[in-house]
Design a protein around this motif. Structure first.
Motif, PDB file in Angstrom:
ATOM      1  N   LEU A 139       0.827  -1.207   0.000  1.00  0.00           N
ATOM      2  CA  LEU A 139       0.000   0.000   0.000  1.00  0.00           C
ATOM      3  C   LEU A 139       0.863   1.259   0.000  1.00  0.00           C
ATOM      4  O   LEU A 139       0.491   2.270  -0.617  1.00  0.00           O
ATOM      5  N   ARG A 140       1.999   1.224   0.668  1.00  0.00           N
ATOM      6  CA  ARG A 140       2.915   2.370   0.616  1.00  0.00           C
ATOM      7  C   ARG A 140       3.404   2.586  -0.805  1.00  0.00           C
ATOM      8  O   ARG A 140       3.494   3.730  -1.275  1.00  0.00           O
ATOM      9  N   PHE A 141       3.708   1.483  -1.509  1.00  0.00           N
ATOM     10  CA  PHE A 141       4.153   1.597  -2.903  1.00  0.00           C
ATOM     11  C   PHE A 141       3.053   2.212  -3.773  1.00  0.00           C
ATOM     12  O   PHE A 141       3.309   3.129  -4.564  1.00  0.00           O
ATOM     13  N   LEU A 142       1.824   1.699  -3.639  1.00  0.00           N
ATOM     14  CA  LEU A 142       0.709   2.235  -4.427  1.00  0.00           C
ATOM     15  C   LEU A 142       0.496   3.720  -4.137  1.00  0.00           C
ATOM     16  O   LEU A 142       0.362   4.537  -5.052  1.00  0.00           O
ATOM     17  N   VAL A 173       4.362   7.647  10.048  1.00  0.00           N
ATOM     18  CA  VAL A 173       4.532   6.322  10.665  1.00  0.00           C
ATOM     19  C   VAL A 173       4.631   5.280   9.556  1.00  0.00           C
ATOM     20  O   VAL A 173       3.679   5.093   8.792  1.00  0.00           O
ATOM     21  N   THR A 174       5.772   4.615   9.450  1.00  0.00           N
ATOM     22  CA  THR A 174       5.965   3.593   8.413  1.00  0.00           C
ATOM     23  C   THR A 174       6.175   2.197   8.992  1.00  0.00           C
ATOM     24  O   THR A 174       6.317   1.237   8.241  1.00  0.00           O
ATOM     25  N   ASP A 175       6.183   2.076  10.305  1.00  0.00           N
ATOM     26  CA  ASP A 175       6.372   0.786  10.966  1.00  0.00           C
ATOM     27  C   ASP A 175       5.122  -0.074  10.766  1.00  0.00           C
ATOM     28  O   ASP A 175       4.014   0.320  11.169  1.00  0.00           O
ATOM     29  N   GLN A 184      13.066   3.543   0.736  1.00  0.00           N
ATOM     30  CA  GLN A 184      12.669   3.161   2.087  1.00  0.00           C
ATOM     31  C   GLN A 184      11.602   2.067   2.073  1.00  0.00           C
ATOM     32  O   GLN A 184      11.532   1.251   2.984  1.00  0.00           O
ATOM     33  N   ILE A 185      10.783   2.054   1.048  1.00  0.00           N
ATOM     34  CA  ILE A 185       9.750   1.015   0.925  1.00  0.00           C
ATOM     35  C   ILE A 185      10.413  -0.335   0.656  1.00  0.00           C
ATOM     36  O   ILE A 185      10.016  -1.366   1.199  1.00  0.00           O
ATOM     37  N   GLY A 186      11.447  -0.314  -0.188  1.00  0.00           N
ATOM     38  CA  GLY A 186      12.166  -1.544  -0.492  1.00  0.00           C
ATOM     39  C   GLY A 186      11.663  -2.221  -1.757  1.00  0.00           C
ATOM     40  O   GLY A 186      10.746  -1.729  -2.435  1.00  0.00           O
ATOM     41  N   ALA A 187      12.240  -3.372  -2.068  1.00  0.00           N
ATOM     42  CA  ALA A 187      11.884  -4.124  -3.274  1.00  0.00           C
ATOM     43  C   ALA A 187      10.669  -5.005  -3.019  1.00  0.00           C
ATOM     44  O   ALA A 187      10.351  -5.330  -1.869  1.00  0.00           O
TER      45      ALA A 187
END
Length: 394
Positions: A234-237, A277-279, A295-298
């Motif tokens: 969801l962070r990626f989207l 907040v990304t945790d 920061q989101i990563g692969a």
């Protein structure tokens, strides 16, 4: 000396300003000069200013849509501070909210639209996203965190249709108003800085977009690895489309307060939250333009899985990864097939009784029409038979 008088406003003939001012005989400005200045100041306050601090004369528009039974209505009711149990939204519903900026001033209005039925009625997006509303439109897509096996399919369908419709409306308006694209781009740059390191890889919406992950109270009991995959996806989207991402639950008052602040920012330009907040072990809150792909990563794909997939675009890779962990199910729309006219939750005795009466009258008219049609048919057949007999007798 105290002067009290009325001044008619040429711009808005329905408004009259009452001005009470003190002045002295040696004042540099005349009474009328001061009155005109006061009128111009009041007019300026009533208009939408470029910095977006005030709501325009037509108000703002906030459009809620997303997963079926995801809590869209509950979210709206909480924002409007209405203590009532929301009913399921059958199709497209409209509400409005108002707030006063001060004593004796015109109230700001926000127009709230809610599309029910998940992905079933997305054609109605065209009804809300129009040339008239595009400048003041914000969109809230609510996805159900408790149903990850429907999450990607719902998000993909709705976001794609929204993006296509926005582009269609902007192109339509550009033919008459060439400034529309520049205006929306200017507003976009306030949400996502032009010098953002990921800007070249993003496809941000031209209007404010929020993705709300609902039912956090259920999601928080998921396995940590599942929560990690869902939250990162969801962070990626959200980051790709220049959206704010926020998790929500009606059973958590702190999350309700966050949601009210977020919608207040869209509806009335209240100050936005600076919290980030990304945790994945906590309720996610990432304002638009503050995340980073690094920061989101692969995508969570092994080398073996990566070798088997034909996807190469980041969006396709994330889709492949998410759907391998959570195979997407066909989204049922059984409640849409029901006739709302006979649904017990929409009972209106006066209207229902009138409908019953009209149905009876319609049935009676249908029977009369069928009887008359049969009588005319029999009459024609008898006429033909009589004519045939008469001819045979000659």
């Amino acid at each position: 000396m105290l002067a009290t008088f009325f001044l008619s406003n040429d711009v808005d003939k329905h408004r009259i300003l009452l001005i009470r001012i003190w002045f002295t005989s040696n004042s540099e400005k005349t009474l009328w000069d001061i009155a005109i200045m006061e009128r111009n100041r009041a007019e300026q306050e009533s208009k939408e200013v470029s910095d977006g601090n005030n709501v325009g004369s037509d108000g703002t528009n906030v459009f809620f849509l997303g997963s079926k039974n995801s809590g869209k209505s509950s979210l709206i009711m909480r924002f409007l501070d209405r203590d009532e149990n929301p009913k399921p939204t059958v199709a497209l519903e409209y509400l409005f909210g108002r707030r006063s900026r001060g004593a004796n001033t015109v109230k700001d209005v926000t127009h709230i639209w809610e599309l029910g039925g998940g992905t079933f009625l997305t054609k109605l997006i065209d009804t809300v996203l129009t040339p008239r509303t595009i400048r003041s439109m914000s969109i809230v897509v609510v996805v159900d965190l408790s149903k990850p096996n429907e999450l990607w399919k719902t998000s993909e369908t709705i976001l794609n249709q929204l993006k296509n419709r926005i582009n269609q409306v902007v192109n339509e308006v550009s033919g008459k108003d060439s400034s529309i694209h520049d205006y929306l781009k200017q507003q976009l740059n306030k949400r996502v800085n032009e010098d953002h390191p990921d800007k070249a890889m993003m496809e941000p919406f031209l209007v404010p977009l929020v993705i709300v992950g609902s039912k956090y109270d259920v999601y928080q009991d998921f396995d940590p690895e599942k929560r990690k995959i869902i939250s990162k996806t969801l962070r990626f989207l959200a980051h790709t489309y220049g959206a704010t991402l926020q998790f929500f639950s009606t059973k958590n008052e702190s999350l309700v307060a966050r949601a009210r602040q977020l919608i207040g920012n869209l509806a009335f330009h209240f100050p936005s939250s600076k919290t980030n907040v990304t945790d994945h072990n906590k309720p996610i809150l990432v304002p638009a333009g503050t995340d980073l792909f690094s920061q989101i990563g692969a995508p969570p794909l092994s080398d073996e899985q990566l070798g088997k997939t034909s996807a190469r675009r980041p969006m396709d890779l994330w889709k492949s990864a998410f759907c391998q962990y959570f195979p997407q199910e066909t989204i049922a729309n059984s409640n849409i097939s029901k006739n709302p006219a006979v649904d017990s939750q929409y009972v209106e005795s006066i209207i229902d009784n009138m409908r019953i009466q009209k149905d009876k009258e319609l049935e009676q008219y249908r029977r009369q029409s069928e009887r008359k049609a049969k009588e005319r048919k029999m009459a024609r057949e008898n006429e033909i038979m009589t004519s045939t007999r008469s001819g045979g007798g000659r």
